[in-house]
Design an enzyme around this catalytic site. Structure first.
Site, mmCIF file in Angstrom:
data_model
loop_
_atom_site.group_PDB
_atom_site.id
_atom_site.type_symbol
_atom_site.label_atom_id
_atom_site.label_comp_id
_atom_site.label_asym_id
_atom_site.label_seq_id
_atom_site.Cartn_x
_atom_site.Cartn_y
_atom_site.Cartn_z
ATOM 1 N N ASN A 9 0.903 -1.239 -0.092
ATOM 2 C CA ASN A 9 -0.077 -0.204 0.143
ATOM 3 C C ASN A 9 0.938 1.063 0.037
ATOM 4 O O ASN A 9 1.295 1.622 0.951
ATOM 5 C CB ASN A 9 -0.871 -0.148 1.208
ATOM 6 C CG ASN A 9 -1.935 1.304 1.498
ATOM 7 O OD1 ASN A 9 -1.758 2.116 0.340
ATOM 8 N ND2 ASN A 9 -2.385 1.300 2.633
ATOM 9 N N LYS A 11 0.049 4.400 -0.031
ATOM 10 C CA LYS A 11 -0.518 5.375 0.548
ATOM 11 C C LYS A 11 -0.144 6.682 -0.522
ATOM 12 O O LYS A 11 -0.389 6.566 -1.577
ATOM 13 C CB LYS A 11 0.209 5.718 1.799
ATOM 14 C CG LYS A 11 0.019 4.378 2.840
ATOM 15 C CD LYS A 11 0.292 4.580 4.249
ATOM 16 C CE LYS A 11 0.004 3.201 5.196
ATOM 17 N NZ LYS A 11 0.114 3.317 6.313
ATOM 18 N N HIS A 94 -9.495 1.494 4.890
ATOM 19 C CA HIS A 94 -8.275 1.683 5.646
ATOM 20 C C HIS A 94 -8.285 2.664 6.663
ATOM 21 O O HIS A 94 -9.183 3.477 6.633
ATOM 22 C CB HIS A 94 -7.164 2.109 4.630
ATOM 23 C CG HIS A 94 -5.933 2.197 5.458
ATOM 24 N ND1 HIS A 94 -5.238 3.034 6.220
ATOM 25 C CD2 HIS A 94 -4.646 1.061 5.166
ATOM 26 C CE1 HIS A 94 -4.148 2.655 6.631
ATOM 27 N NE2 HIS A 94 -3.844 1.553 6.004
ATOM 28 N N GLU A 96 -6.867 4.920 7.895
ATOM 29 C CA GLU A 96 -6.692 6.447 7.540
ATOM 30 C C GLU A 96 -7.861 7.043 6.968
ATOM 31 O O GLU A 96 -7.802 8.213 7.078
ATOM 32 C CB GLU A 96 -5.311 6.522 6.855
ATOM 33 C CG GLU A 96 -4.317 6.261 7.606
ATOM 34 C CD GLU A 96 -2.739 5.549 6.912
ATOM 35 O OE1 GLU A 96 -2.716 5.552 5.706
ATOM 36 O OE2 GLU A 96 -2.118 4.928 7.541
ATOM 37 N N GLU A 166 -5.488 -4.703 10.598
ATOM 38 C CA GLU A 166 -4.274 -3.599 10.877
ATOM 39 C C GLU A 166 -4.551 -2.867 12.104
ATOM 40 O O GLU A 166 -5.437 -1.899 12.133
ATOM 41 C CB GLU A 166 -4.422 -2.630 9.735
ATOM 42 C CG GLU A 166 -4.209 -3.372 8.182
ATOM 43 C CD GLU A 166 -3.553 -2.149 7.351
ATOM 44 O OE1 GLU A 166 -2.404 -2.580 6.786
ATOM 45 O OE2 GLU A 166 -3.923 -1.174 7.256
ATOM 46 N N GLY A 172 2.723 2.108 10.642
ATOM 47 C CA GLY A 172 3.841 3.432 10.641
ATOM 48 C C GLY A 172 4.656 3.628 11.770
ATOM 49 O O GLY A 172 5.260 4.777 11.862
ATOM 50 N N SER A 212 3.722 -2.105 10.281
ATOM 51 C CA SER A 212 5.196 -2.248 10.308
ATOM 52 C C SER A 212 5.651 -3.706 10.088
ATOM 53 O O SER A 212 6.674 -4.162 10.560
ATOM 54 C CB SER A 212 5.384 -2.012 12.007
ATOM 55 O OG SER A 212 5.098 -0.737 12.135
#
Ligand code: 13P
Length: 250
Positions: A9, A11, A94, A96, A166, A172, A212
């Site tokens: 991904n 991003k 996701h 985010e 996730e 991250g 991660s």
């Protein structure tokens, strides 16, 4: 037997100039064909991905889409557009997008149904915050997301869905969930699918871990019974790391 699936991904990274370079590098990698591999690029890089990966076994996909086929939805891309360029995946829900763009389960559910209607493989993301984990509410959170996001999906379609667990606190941050915790949550998600669709279907659904994932922890994660793949952010942005991730078995 579920086929392992490792997807990058990207991003909001890689301008078309940068994407072109990275895709050229990816197209030259010697990747394990037993593992399904893919990259989900920014929308503006998708046609480059189509072109540069056409002679490879690496699939490509988008990181989001709207559920309608066309119309007055300024700024959105549609399932028919993704289908037209031969995209395989679309990441949906996701964390985010849920957090910064206020996407809720009702919207995500419409997107999942629409992706399936257009022969796109949804990579449906779920996961809890650190507060929810510390309050031991992680199972409840994920169950709520999965049940709502998969509402109305047929037994026939569920096996086409990829689910990505996730945990938000691992994205991250360099903090990976322990492989045992990741495995246990992926197993829990499989039990939710079994409750909703039956054990036979649950055994076919692929469940990825994301948060991660790096070349140095992918082997341990992929060795777990319920982890069928990885959705990888940062480490997918370098061709050599992407190669190590896909070739975790070699
Ligand atoms: P990182 O691998 O950078 O932690 O990102 C995980 C992720 O959000 C993939 O969708």
């Amino acid at each position: 037997m579920r086929k392992s699936v490792i997807v990058g991904n990207w991003k909001m990274n890689k301008t078309p100039t940068e994407a072109s370079e990275l895709l050229d590098q990816i197209s030259k990698l010697d990747l394990d064909r037993e593992v399904e591999a893919g990259v989900c690029t920014p929308a503006i890089d998708l046609l480059l991905a189509k072109d540069k990966l056409s002679e490879t076994n690496v699939n490509f996909g988008a990181q989001n889409m709207y559920f309608e086929e066309s119309g007055a939805f300024t700024g959105e891309i549609s399932p028919t557009m993704l289908q037209d360029i031969g995209a395989s995946y679309v990441i949906l829900g996701h964390s985010e997008r849920r957090e910064y763009f206020h996407e809720d389960d009702e919207l995500i559910n419409k997107k999942v149904l629409s992706a399936l209607d257009h022969d796109l493989t949804p990579i449906l993301c779920c996961g809890e915050t650190l507060e929810e984990r510390e309050a031991e509410k992680h199972e409840e959170k994920v169950r709520g997301q999965i049940e709502a996001d998969l509402e109305g999906i047929s037994n026939e379609d569920i096996e086409k869905v990829i689910i990505a667990y996730e945990p938000i606190w691992a994205i991250g941050t360099g903090k990976t969930a322990s492989s045992d915790d990741a495995d246990s949550m992926c197993g829990y998600i499989r039990s939710i699918i079994a409750d909703k669709f039956g054990e036979e279907y649950a055994q076919k659904v692929r469940i990825q871990y994301g948060g991660s994932v790096k070349p140095n922890n992918v082997v341990e994660l992929m060795g777990k019974e319920n982890i069928d793949g990885a959705l990888v952010g940062g480490a997918s942005l370098k061709a050599e790391d992407f190669e190590s991730l896909v070739n975790y078995n070699k």
